[in-house]
Enzyme design. Structure first.
Site, PDB file in Angstrom:
ATOM      1  N   ASP A 299      -0.489   4.148   1.030  1.00  0.00           N
ATOM      2  CA  ASP A 299      -1.005   5.022   2.096  1.00  0.00           C
ATOM      3  C   ASP A 299      -0.107   4.884   3.331  1.00  0.00           C
ATOM      4  O   ASP A 299       0.810   4.052   3.361  1.00  0.00           O
ATOM      5  CB  ASP A 299      -2.476   4.677   2.415  1.00  0.00           C
ATOM      6  CG  ASP A 299      -2.630   3.262   2.991  1.00  0.00           C
ATOM      7  OD1 ASP A 299      -1.968   2.938   3.994  1.00  0.00           O
ATOM      8  OD2 ASP A 299      -3.423   2.467   2.426  1.00  0.00           O
TER       9      ASP A 299
ATOM     10  N   THR B 130      -4.805  -9.032   0.393  1.00  0.00           N
ATOM     11  CA  THR B 130      -4.168  -8.915  -0.924  1.00  0.00           C
ATOM     12  C   THR B 130      -4.676 -10.037  -1.823  1.00  0.00           C
ATOM     13  O   THR B 130      -4.863 -11.170  -1.376  1.00  0.00           O
ATOM     14  CB  THR B 130      -2.624  -8.906  -0.817  1.00  0.00           C
ATOM     15  OG1 THR B 130      -2.077  -8.855  -2.133  1.00  0.00           O
ATOM     16  CG2 THR B 130      -2.064 -10.099  -0.063  1.00  0.00           C
TER      17      THR B 130
ATOM     18  N   ALA C 168     -11.037  -7.385   7.453  1.00  0.00           N
ATOM     19  CA  ALA C 168      -9.776  -7.297   8.206  1.00  0.00           C
ATOM     20  C   ALA C 168      -9.968  -6.679   9.587  1.00  0.00           C
ATOM     21  O   ALA C 168      -9.288  -7.070  10.537  1.00  0.00           O
ATOM     22  CB  ALA C 168      -8.758  -6.482   7.402  1.00  0.00           C
TER      23      ALA C 168
ATOM     24  N   CYS D 289      12.559  12.235  -8.274  1.00  0.00           N
ATOM     25  CA  CYS D 289      12.992  12.883  -9.514  1.00  0.00           C
ATOM     26  C   CYS D 289      13.264  11.813 -10.574  1.00  0.00           C
ATOM     27  O   CYS D 289      14.081  10.911 -10.353  1.00  0.00           O
ATOM     28  CB  CYS D 289      14.267  13.698  -9.264  1.00  0.00           C
ATOM     29  SG  CYS D 289      14.906  14.414 -10.807  1.00  0.00           S
TER      30      CYS D 289
ATOM     31  N   ASN E 155       0.828  -1.213   0.000  1.00  0.00           N
ATOM     32  CA  ASN E 155       0.000   0.000   0.000  1.00  0.00           C
ATOM     33  C   ASN E 155       0.858   1.257   0.000  1.00  0.00           C
ATOM     34  O   ASN E 155       1.903   1.310   0.649  1.00  0.00           O
ATOM     35  CB  ASN E 155      -0.923   0.007   1.214  1.00  0.00           C
ATOM     36  CG  ASN E 155      -1.874  -1.182   1.204  1.00  0.00           C
ATOM     37  OD1 ASN E 155      -2.055  -1.808   0.168  1.00  0.00           O
ATOM     38  ND2 ASN E 155      -2.466  -1.487   2.341  1.00  0.00           N
TER      39      ASN E 155
ATOM     40  N   LEU F 239     -10.858 -11.095   2.756  1.00  0.00           N
ATOM     41  CA  LEU F 239     -12.318 -11.089   2.739  1.00  0.00           C
ATOM     42  C   LEU F 239     -12.834 -12.417   2.204  1.00  0.00           C
ATOM     43  O   LEU F 239     -13.801 -12.973   2.696  1.00  0.00           O
ATOM     44  CB  LEU F 239     -12.799  -9.924   1.869  1.00  0.00           C
ATOM     45  CG  LEU F 239     -14.241  -9.495   2.008  1.00  0.00           C
ATOM     46  CD1 LEU F 239     -14.588  -9.154   3.450  1.00  0.00           C
ATOM     47  CD2 LEU F 239     -14.507  -8.295   1.099  1.00  0.00           C
ATOM     48  N   GLU F 240     -12.150 -12.903   1.172  1.00  0.00           N
ATOM     49  CA  GLU F 240     -12.536 -14.163   0.541  1.00  0.00           C
ATOM     50  C   GLU F 240     -11.258 -14.832   0.038  1.00  0.00           C
ATOM     51  O   GLU F 240     -10.208 -14.184   0.011  1.00  0.00           O
ATOM     52  CB  GLU F 240     -13.501 -13.899  -0.617  1.00  0.00           C
ATOM     53  CG  GLU F 240     -12.977 -12.868  -1.576  1.00  0.00           C
ATOM     54  CD  GLU F 240     -14.064 -12.301  -2.493  1.00  0.00           C
ATOM     55  OE1 GLU F 240     -13.720 -11.958  -3.626  1.00  0.00           O
ATOM     56  OE2 GLU F 240     -15.221 -12.221  -2.051  1.00  0.00           O
TER      57      GLU F 240
ATOM     58  N   HIS G  85       5.909  -0.787  -2.679  1.00  0.00           N
ATOM     59  CA  HIS G  85       5.422  -0.063  -3.861  1.00  0.00           C
ATOM     60  C   HIS G  85       5.503   1.459  -3.680  1.00  0.00           C
ATOM     61  O   HIS G  85       4.807   2.199  -4.376  1.00  0.00           O
ATOM     62  CB  HIS G  85       3.974  -0.487  -4.182  1.00  0.00           C
ATOM     63  CG  HIS G  85       3.874  -1.885  -4.725  1.00  0.00           C
ATOM     64  ND1 HIS G  85       2.687  -2.570  -4.852  1.00  0.00           N
ATOM     65  CD2 HIS G  85       4.841  -2.737  -5.188  1.00  0.00           C
ATOM     66  CE1 HIS G  85       2.925  -3.784  -5.360  1.00  0.00           C
ATOM     67  NE2 HIS G  85       4.211  -3.907  -5.566  1.00  0.00           N
TER      68      HIS G  85
END
Ligand code: OAD
Length: 229
Positions: free
Chosen positions: A91, A173, A214, A114, A89, A197-198, A106
């Site tokens: 964030d 993920t 989560a 730059c 993530n 979630l699944e 990431h």
């Protein structure tokens, strides 16, 4: 000493109001990856790409961590061994939730990079096209995020941690983007848990699975890990 390595993805931030990529209505159903998340897309239309990340940065600034982020920070604080958090993530919700030394493979929305000399600095709230680098003055500022076709950050360090892991958890993920999707196979000495979630695309590679939001599954799992010791 037991070492826990955790990989997180967009699903851990979903309940903080940040969209995931591949769920129904996710970011990749609204934008083409090749337009907004590749070096070629940025070269073609920098205004589109800066606008995409400016909007995501604005959303992330207002977002609050949820109980899943907070539980992982508690695990880091209370576990007697090492707890390494690797996130896909961009964030900063792990940090806002109290986590330390998070490896952002990431990149982050908070950073500017730059494209000419590689210098890094803090991104402004709104990054303009052609903004200049404070180090070399090239008009090549871009978000410090990793795009498709670029090498993710911290890979040597992450692989070394995975080799030593005794417990590996992948949280929120989809298991569709490499190299992160292959981390479960690198953690050869670890008990491997998926919290999602699944079932993800990688579910068969895990020893244990827990499905649900989560904000519920992660605090429960952290309590169990700490109680087991
Ligand atoms: P995805 O959008 O591919 O997957 C999100 C996963 O989270 C899915 O498996 C969902 O089922 C799950 N999920 C959704 N809501 C959840 C919730 N409340 N609790 C738990 N799980 C939930 O996101 P990532 O796997 O993070 O890379 O995507 C990986 C990379 O692909 C991203 O870092 C980004 C993207 O393209 C780049 O842009 C380079």
């Amino acid at each position: 000493m037991q070492k826990i390595v955790i990989l997180t993805g967009a699903g851990i931030s979903a309940e903080s109001g940040l969209g995931t990529f591949r769920d129904e209505g996710g970011l990749w159903s609204q934008h083409r990856i090749e337009d907004v998340a590749t070096p070629e897309g940025f070269a073609r239309d920098p205004a589109l790409v800066q606008g995409f990340y400016n909007a995501r940065r604005a959303q992330a600034v207002d977002a609050r961590p949820n109980p899943a982020h907070e539980a992982l920070a508690r695990l880091q604080r209370d576990w007697p061994g090492e707890v390494v958090i690797v996130t896909q993530n961009v964030d900063d919700l792990h940090e806002k939730g109290g986590a330390r030394d998070v490896l952002h493979m990431h990149g982050t929305l908070a950073g500017a990079l730059c494209g000419a000399c590689g210098h890094r600095w803090s991104a402004p709230a709104e990054m303009a096209v052609g903004e200049t680098c404070p180090e070399c003055n090239a008009p090549r500022a871009r978000p410090d995020v990793v795009w498709f076709g670029e090498m993710p950050y911290h890979m040597d360090e992450i692989f070394a941690h995975l080799q030593e892991a005794t417990l590996f958890a992948a949280i929120g993920t989809s298991g569709q983007v490499y190299p992160a999707a292959a981390f479960v196979e690198e953690a050869v000495g670890a008990h491997r848990v998926e919290l999602n979630l699944e079932p993800s695309a990688a579910v068969s590679r895990f020893d244990e699975t827990r499905f649900g939001p989560a904000s519920r599954t992660v605090p429960d799992w952290v309590e169990e890990v700490l109680a087991r010791g």
